[in-house]
Design an enzyme around this catalytic site. Structure first.
Site, PDB file in Angstrom:
ATOM      1  N   SER A  49      12.935 -13.281 -45.894  1.00 48.77           N
ATOM      2  CA  SER A  49      13.580 -13.573 -47.180  1.00 48.77           C
ATOM      3  C   SER A  49      12.625 -13.139 -48.291  1.00 48.77           C
ATOM      4  CB  SER A  49      13.859 -15.073 -47.297  1.00 48.77           C
ATOM      5  OG  SER A  49      12.624 -15.778 -47.372  1.00 48.77           O
ATOM      6  N   ASP A  84      16.205 -10.227 -45.555  1.00 51.86           N
ATOM      7  CA  ASP A  84      17.300 -11.206 -45.484  1.00 51.86           C
ATOM      8  C   ASP A  84      17.786 -11.532 -46.906  1.00 51.86           C
ATOM      9  OD1 ASP A  84      18.989 -13.022 -44.192  1.00 51.86           O
ATOM     10  OD2 ASP A  84      17.544 -14.673 -44.346  1.00 51.86           O
ATOM     11  N   GLY A 178      20.965 -23.931 -43.403  1.00 53.30           N
ATOM     12  CA  GLY A 178      20.332 -25.248 -43.309  1.00 53.30           C
ATOM     13  C   GLY A 178      21.083 -26.127 -42.316  1.00 53.30           C
ATOM     14  N   VAL A 230      18.840 -17.317 -37.364  1.00 52.35           N
ATOM     15  CA  VAL A 230      18.295 -18.671 -37.194  1.00 52.35           C
ATOM     16  C   VAL A 230      17.004 -18.775 -38.005  1.00 52.35           C
ATOM     17  CG1 VAL A 230      17.383 -20.343 -35.538  1.00 52.35           C
ATOM     18  CG2 VAL A 230      19.233 -18.807 -34.847  1.00 52.35           C
TER      19      VAL A 230
END
Ligand code: 13P
Length: 287
Positions: A49, A84, A178, A230
């Site tokens: 990310s 991501d 989450g 994940v």
């Protein structure tokens, strides 16, 4: 072996299994995921990310670390290094940094703008031998600062974005980043079916892989999902194992405070989670 993610996901779609994207945060995370992929002979996607990239002091540092570690560990399985939920600028930065794959997340833009930017980035990355994931609809919850309302994707919009030549598509189907909240309705399989039919068999991506029951994962794979992301679950097991080590006072025994010892139970916990997922997704033994 660092590769883009297009080929491994085409194979996964044809073989009715999914490749896991595991988000990385630091050296321990990267090492744990790479060692597990190699042990299980599974292809793997390392997700980064923008927040994690910043934490590791930049995408170039991440790319250089992953490339060097892939080599030093003698990894033979296909590994993709993938941005991501990237903004346009983050996508450009990862292209320059030497990533092998990007996700451009234009889901919060108006659709025409999403299409225009996805088109431009698709042309750019394909010239460089990289792969690209796009997003339509949105993933609920928050992923490292990227917040989504969780709209279910419109199959017509999915079709239009796939026609640009992207390699794989993240389409919102009621999935959430989450931990899933109490009373979550589950994945919208009717929407997934319609999206799968409208998009002609392109690999579909299931974000929010933490906490989805095994049966739903299997059904999603049957309906065309071949990449499952994940992140949170590895963070939770890492934190729990580290907490246990400290609560048992192990950091105070001998040289238990040595970071290589302190972080070992958490790293082992990540490995166990990654192994469980690779077996569930069916990617073990497919490298
Ligand atoms: P989780 O954090 O819910 O596992 O989702 C990860 C993800 O989708 C990354 O894009």
């Amino acid at each position: 072996m660092l590769v883009n993610a297009a080929e491994m996901l085409k194979k996964a779609t044809a073989g009715h299994y999914a490749v896991g994207q595991f988000n990385i945060n630091n050296l321990e995370w990267t090492k744990a995921v790479l060692l597990t992929a190699e042990e299980l002979k599974s292809p793997v996607i390392l997700g980064v990310s923008s927040g994690a990239g910043k934490y590791m002091t930049g995408f170039t540092v991440v790319a250089e670390m992953v490339k060097a570690m892939d080599k030093s560990l003698g990894v033979t399985v296909p590994v993709a290094l993938h941005l991501d939920h990237g903004t346009y600028d983050a996508a450009k930065a990862c292209i320059d940094a030497g990533f092998t794959s990007i996700m451009f997340d234009g889901s919060h833009l108006d659709f025409d703008d999403n299409i225009a930017k996805t088109k431009e980035l698709t042309e750019t990355v394909h010239k460089l031998g990289m792969s690209i994931e796009a997003e339509v609809g949105s993933i609920g919850g928050e992923e490292d600062g990227v917040v989504g309302a969780g709209e279910v994707a419109d199959p017509e919009e999915c079709k239009k974005i796939v026609e640009l030549g992207i390699d794989f598509l993240a389409a919102g189907i009621g999935n959430i980043h989450g931990v899933y909240p109490e009373g979550w309705k589950g994945l919208d399989f009717d929407a997934l079916k319609r999206i799968h039919e409208a998009t002609g068999g392109i690999p579909l991506v299931l974000h929010g892989g933490t906490g989805i029951p095994d049966g739903m994962i299997k059904k999603a794979i049957d309906l065309g999902v071949s990449k499952i992301n994940v992140n949170t679950e590895c963070q939770i097991v890492f934190a729990a194992a580290t907490r246990k080590y400290i609560e048992e006072g192990k950091d105070k025994q001998g040289k238990g405070f040595d970071p290589r010892k302190l972080l070992a139970p958490g790293s082992e916990a990540i490995k166990a989670t990654v192994k469980e997922k690779m077996e569930l997704f069916g990617s073990a033994g497919k490298a």
